[in-house]
Design a protein around this motif. Structure first.
Motif, mmCIF file in Angstrom:
data_model
loop_
_atom_site.group_PDB
_atom_site.id
_atom_site.type_symbol
_atom_site.label_atom_id
_atom_site.label_comp_id
_atom_site.label_asym_id
_atom_site.label_seq_id
_atom_site.Cartn_x
_atom_site.Cartn_y
_atom_site.Cartn_z
ATOM 1 N N VAL A 7 69.538 -49.554 -39.547
ATOM 2 C CA VAL A 7 69.361 -50.746 -40.376
ATOM 3 C C VAL A 7 70.723 -51.335 -40.723
ATOM 4 C CG1 VAL A 7 68.600 -51.559 -42.641
ATOM 5 C CG2 VAL A 7 67.138 -50.041 -41.318
ATOM 6 N N LYS A 14 74.159 -58.849 -37.987
ATOM 7 C CA LYS A 14 73.712 -60.142 -38.461
ATOM 8 C C LYS A 14 74.833 -60.850 -39.208
ATOM 9 C CE LYS A 14 69.049 -61.536 -39.566
ATOM 10 N NZ LYS A 14 67.899 -61.272 -40.441
ATOM 11 N N GLU A 53 69.826 -59.042 -44.743
ATOM 12 C CA GLU A 53 68.491 -58.694 -44.261
ATOM 13 C C GLU A 53 67.500 -59.836 -44.487
ATOM 14 O OE1 GLU A 53 69.879 -57.420 -46.922
ATOM 15 O OE2 GLU A 53 68.437 -57.123 -48.539
ATOM 16 N N LYS A 54 67.857 -60.769 -45.401
ATOM 17 C CA LYS A 54 66.971 -61.907 -45.649
ATOM 18 C C LYS A 54 67.460 -63.186 -44.971
ATOM 19 C CE LYS A 54 65.456 -60.355 -50.213
ATOM 20 N NZ LYS A 54 65.575 -60.594 -51.641
ATOM 21 N N GLU A 156 62.415 -66.075 -36.966
ATOM 22 C CA GLU A 156 62.870 -65.042 -37.893
ATOM 23 C C GLU A 156 62.156 -65.196 -39.243
ATOM 24 O OE1 GLU A 156 64.703 -62.616 -36.957
ATOM 25 O OE2 GLU A 156 65.799 -61.796 -38.656
ATOM 26 N N MET A 160 59.601 -62.508 -41.124
ATOM 27 C CA MET A 160 59.864 -62.011 -42.481
ATOM 28 C C MET A 160 58.758 -62.392 -43.461
ATOM 29 S SD MET A 160 63.798 -62.800 -43.296
ATOM 30 C CE MET A 160 65.116 -62.233 -42.238
ATOM 31 N N HIS A 163 53.722 -63.004 -41.828
ATOM 32 C CA HIS A 163 53.185 -61.998 -40.913
ATOM 33 C C HIS A 163 51.822 -62.382 -40.352
ATOM 34 C CE1 HIS A 163 55.910 -58.633 -42.746
ATOM 35 N NE2 HIS A 163 56.569 -59.690 -42.365
ATOM 36 N N THR A 358 59.460 -58.079 -33.768
ATOM 37 C CA THR A 358 59.089 -57.088 -34.785
ATOM 38 C C THR A 358 58.970 -57.738 -36.154
ATOM 39 O OG1 THR A 358 60.837 -55.906 -33.626
ATOM 40 C CG2 THR A 358 59.600 -54.670 -35.266
ATOM 41 N N LYS A 360 59.205 -57.962 -40.145
ATOM 42 C CA LYS A 360 60.196 -57.402 -41.059
ATOM 43 C C LYS A 360 59.664 -57.447 -42.479
ATOM 44 C CE LYS A 360 63.698 -58.730 -37.880
ATOM 45 N NZ LYS A 360 64.786 -59.601 -37.483
ATOM 46 N N ASP A 361 59.786 -56.325 -43.158
ATOM 47 C CA ASP A 361 59.237 -56.193 -44.505
ATOM 48 C C ASP A 361 60.288 -56.381 -45.577
ATOM 49 O OD1 ASP A 361 56.542 -55.972 -44.702
ATOM 50 O OD2 ASP A 361 56.513 -53.881 -44.023
ATOM 51 N N VAL A 362 61.068 -57.441 -45.515
ATOM 52 C CA VAL A 362 62.218 -57.553 -46.419
ATOM 53 C C VAL A 362 61.859 -57.981 -47.838
ATOM 54 C CG1 VAL A 362 63.892 -57.962 -44.604
ATOM 55 C CG2 VAL A 362 62.724 -59.895 -45.613
#
Lengths: 428, 141
Positions: A7, A14, A53-54, A156, A160, A163, A358, A360-362
Motif C-alpha cells: 500500500v 501516486k 490514497e484519495k 479512479e 473509490m 462501486h 480494482t 478501492k475502499d478509501v
C-alpha cells in the motif's frame, strides 16, 4: 512484501505520478483544499498536503492554486535519451495548442525533428477504441448506460466512490494504451530489440501520467515515459518554424481528433442517446444520478474530469476553449473513417482490458461494520458541536471532514475547532 | 451507544434541484460504514424516488432515516393532498400524469412500484387532505 508495504509503495508511486507541492510557494491558503473533489487535501502547519490514497489525479488543485505551488508530476524532457528507438504518441489536444496551425503534419514532423524515430497518433488509437466500443455495445454484455473509461481520473473516482457503477464501465483500453500497444508491437515485429524501444506519451494531464505509470486495465504499462504537453510545446515551437520538408504522415480521422474535445467519444459511438459531461463536479452529478437509478434510457456516457475534455488538461499551455475552437477547425479538414480494426488483423479482445480494475475502499471508516457504525455516530455527535460553516480554518475542507479526521486519528482527538474557540474568546 | 444513526432531512417542495440531497447524504454515510454496493444502490433508488415524489406531488416534507447495523429504516412524511386509492397507485404504469406529459416520457407510473421492488418492507399510510407517510426498510446483507 507485506500488504502494508505494498500500500505504501502504491501511495509513494501516486505521489510521484500525480501532483507534488512546492513548499516554498505554498502560502497555506485553502483554495486547493476547498475544491478538491475527493477532499484529499488538508492544510497542516501552513502547507497543503495530499492524502494520496484519495487522490484521483484530476489536477484541479494545480489549476486553482493562485501561487502555482502545485506541480503536476511527469518525466522530464531529458529522458529522451533513455532509449535507442523512440516512439512518440501525440494526443489530439496537442494540436490545438498552436496558433494558426493549418496542417497537423507540421507538428508530427516537428516531433521527428526533435529526435523521435516514429510517431503514432493517439487519435488513431481512438478510432479503434470507438469501433470496439460499438461492437461491445451491440453485444449487449455491459448494462446500459455504458460508462466511458478514457478519462483515468473518472475511472479512479468510480473505483473509490461509485462501486455500484463498476459493471457499467466500458472494459476497453484507453486510446493511448491502444496506440502504445500497437506501435510497440509493430516495432518489435520489424526487428527492433524490445529493450531499445521507448514509447513516449505527451500528456495533457496528471491523471494520464499516473494511469500510464501504474497501468489501468493493462498487465504492465505499454508506455515507458510520460512527457508534459507544455514541455513538448516549448521544444516544438522553435523546430516547427524551421521545417523544410514536411512528410505527409498524419493518419487521423475527424472522429479520432474529436476525442480531444468533450463529446468527441460519445459522437463516435453513433448511438442515439448519449451524454457527455465535463468538469469534475458535473461528472459527479451524472454519476450520482446513475447511482440513484436514473439515466436508464441512455446508451453511452462520456465523462471528462477537465472542463472541455482533454483540451482542458492542466499540463496544456492554451486555454481550453481556444484549443477546442482550433480543433474544430482542424477536424473539418480530416476524413471521417480511415482507421478500421479490420486493417489491423486483430479481434476485439485485443482492445479489451487485460485485467479488471480494482475497487478501492478509501472512504470506509473501518472494515468492521460495528466499529464503523460507532465511528459514524461519534462523527455525528461531534458535528452537533461544530459551526457547520466549512470555513477551513482548521485545515480541513469541511466541518464534517474535520470530525472525520478526529475520529480517524488524522488529528489528535482533543483538537478544538479554531473558529469556535475564537468566537468563545470574543464573547467573553 | 444509541442503536441507530438518526437523521432528519427537510425536503424542500419548492426546489426541484434540492430533491436528492437527503439520499446523497445517506448514500455517503452508508459507503463510509461499509454497506455493500448492491444494498446502497437499493437505498439510493428507493429514497431518491421517494424524495422526488414528495417534491412533485406533496410540496415537500420530511425524510427521517435511521441507519441500524443490519438495516435502514426510512420514513418519508408529507402534508400533501394524500393518495385516494393506494392499491391503484401501486399498480405499475398507473400515473396521475396526463397523457401529453406521459408522451414526453414523464410519469411512467413506476415510482411507487420501484420503491416497493427495491425495499424489503414497504408500507403507505395516506389520508386525503392530510398527507402521506411512506415507510421503507432495507435489510443489509
Amino acid at each position: 512484501m507485506g500488504k502494508e508495504d505494498k500500500v505504501k509503495l502504491v501511495l509513494n508511486e501516486k505521489a510521484l505520478h500525480t501532483v507534488m507541492l512546492d513548499p516554498d510557494k505554498c502560502m497555506g491558503c485553502i483554495t486547493c483544499m476547498r475544491r478538491c473533489p475527493t477532499e484529499a487535501i488538508r492544510v497542516r502547519n501552513g502547507k497543503a498536503s495530499v492524502a494520496y490514497e484519495k487522490c484521483i489525479g484530476c489536477g484541479e488543485c494545480v489549476r486553482l492554486c493562485p501561487h502555482h505551488a502545485k506541480i503536476p508530476s511527469h518525466d522530464s524532457w531529458d529522458c529522451l535519451n533513455d532509449f535507442k528507438y523512440k516512439i512518440v504518441l501525440p494526443p489530439p489536444s496537442l494540436y490545438g495548442q498552436f496558433t494558426n496551425l493549418t496542417d497537423i503534419n507540421i507538428v508530427l514532423n516537428g516531433l521527428l525533428a526533435l529526435g523521435f524515430d516514429e510517431v503514432y497518433e493517439v487519435g488513431k488509437g481512438a478510432d479503434y477504441v470507438s469501433e470496439a466500443t460499438n461492437i461491445i455495445m451491440n453485444r449487449g454484455t455491459i448494462p446500459k448506460p455504458i460508462l466511458s473509461t478514457a478519462c483515468p481520473a473518472i475511472s479512479e473516482l468510480i473505483m473509490m466512490s461509485y462501486h455500484n457503477l463498476k459493471d457499467h464501465l466500458l472494459n476497453l483500453l484507453a486510446p493511448v494504451d491502444v496506440a502504445a500497444k500497437i506501435a510497440k508491437q509493430n516495432a518489435i515485429k520489424r526487428g527492433i530489440p524490445e529493450e531499445d524501444i521507448g514509447v513516449y506519451f505527451i500528456s495533457p494531464c496528471p491523471a494520464k501520467v499516473f494511469a500510464l505509470k501504474m497501468g489501468v486495465g493493462v498487465e504492465k504499462p505499454y508506455v515507458d515515459r510520460v512527457l508534459s504537453t507544455s514541455d513538448a510545446y516549448m521544444h516544438l515551437l522553435p523546430v516547427m518554424k524551421d521545417l523544410t520538408d514536411i512528410k505527409p504522415i498524419c493518419s487521423l480521422s475527424s472522429h479520432g481528433l474529436g476525442w480531444g474535445i468533450s463529446r468527441g467519444e460519445a459522437n463516435a459511438t453513433y448511438k442515439e442517446s448519449t451524454i457527455a459531461a465535463d468538469g469534475i463536479d458535473n461528472c459527479k452529478q451524472i454519476l450520482d444520478m446513475l447511482e440513484d437509478g436514473g439515466l436508464q434510457d441512455i446508451d453511452f456516457i462520456e465523462l471528462n474530469a477537465c472542463t472541455g475534455g482533454c483540451v482542458g488538461g492542466v499540463m496544456n499551455v492554451e486555454n481550453p476553449f481556444v484549443t477546442r475552437g482550433r480543433l474544430h477547425t482542424l477536424i473539418k479538414k480530416l476524413p471521417r473513417n480511415i482507421n478500421n480494426i479490420a486493417d489491423l488483423n486483430k479481434t476485439t479482445d485485443y482492445f479489451c482490458w487485460e485485467q479488471d480494475l480494482t475497487l478501492k475502499d478509501v472512504f470506509k471508516l473501518d472494515d468492521n461494520r460495528i466499529v464503523a457504525m460507532q465511528k459514524m455516530m461519534e462523527i455525528e455527535s461531534i458535528m452537533e458541536e461544530l459551526p457547520k460553516v466549512d470555513c477551513g480554518l482548521c485545515g480541513a475542507p469541511s466541518c464534517r471532514a474535520f470530525a472525520e479526521d478526529l475520529i480517524n486519528g488524522v488529528l489528535p482527538r482533543d483538537t478544538k475547532c479554531p473558529r469556535k474557540e475564537a468566537m468563545e474568546k470574543n464573547s467573553k | 451507544m444509541s442503536e441507530s444513526i438518526h437523521l432528519v432531512f427537510n425536503v424542500d417542495g419548492n426546489n426541484f434541484a434540492s430533491a436528492g440531497t437527503a439520499s446523497e447524504e445517506v448514500k455517503s454515510k452508508l459507503k463510509m460504514i461499509g454497506i455493500s454496493s448492491a444494498d446502497i444502490r437499493r437505498v439510493a433508488i428507493a429514497m431518491y424516488e421517494g424524495e422526488i415524489n414528495m417534491v412533485i406531488h406533496a410540496g415537500g416534507g420530511e425524510a427521517i432515516v435511521d441507519i441500524f447495523l443490519d438495516r435502514i429504516e426510512i420514513l418519508l412524511a408529507d402534508h400533501g393532498k394524500g393518495i385516494e386509492d393506494i392499491e391503484q397507485a401501486m399498480q405499475p404504469g398507473w400515473s396521475t400524469a396526463p397523457d401529453d406529459i406521459r408522451a414526453l416520457g414523464f410519469g411512467a407510473g413506476m415510482g411507487l412500484p420501484n420503491m416497493k421492488k427495491y425495499t424489503d418492507e414497504f408500507r403507505i399510510d395516506s389520508t386525503v387532505g392530510v398527507g402521506t407517510n411512506v415507510y421503507m426498510t432495507i435489510k443489509f446483507n
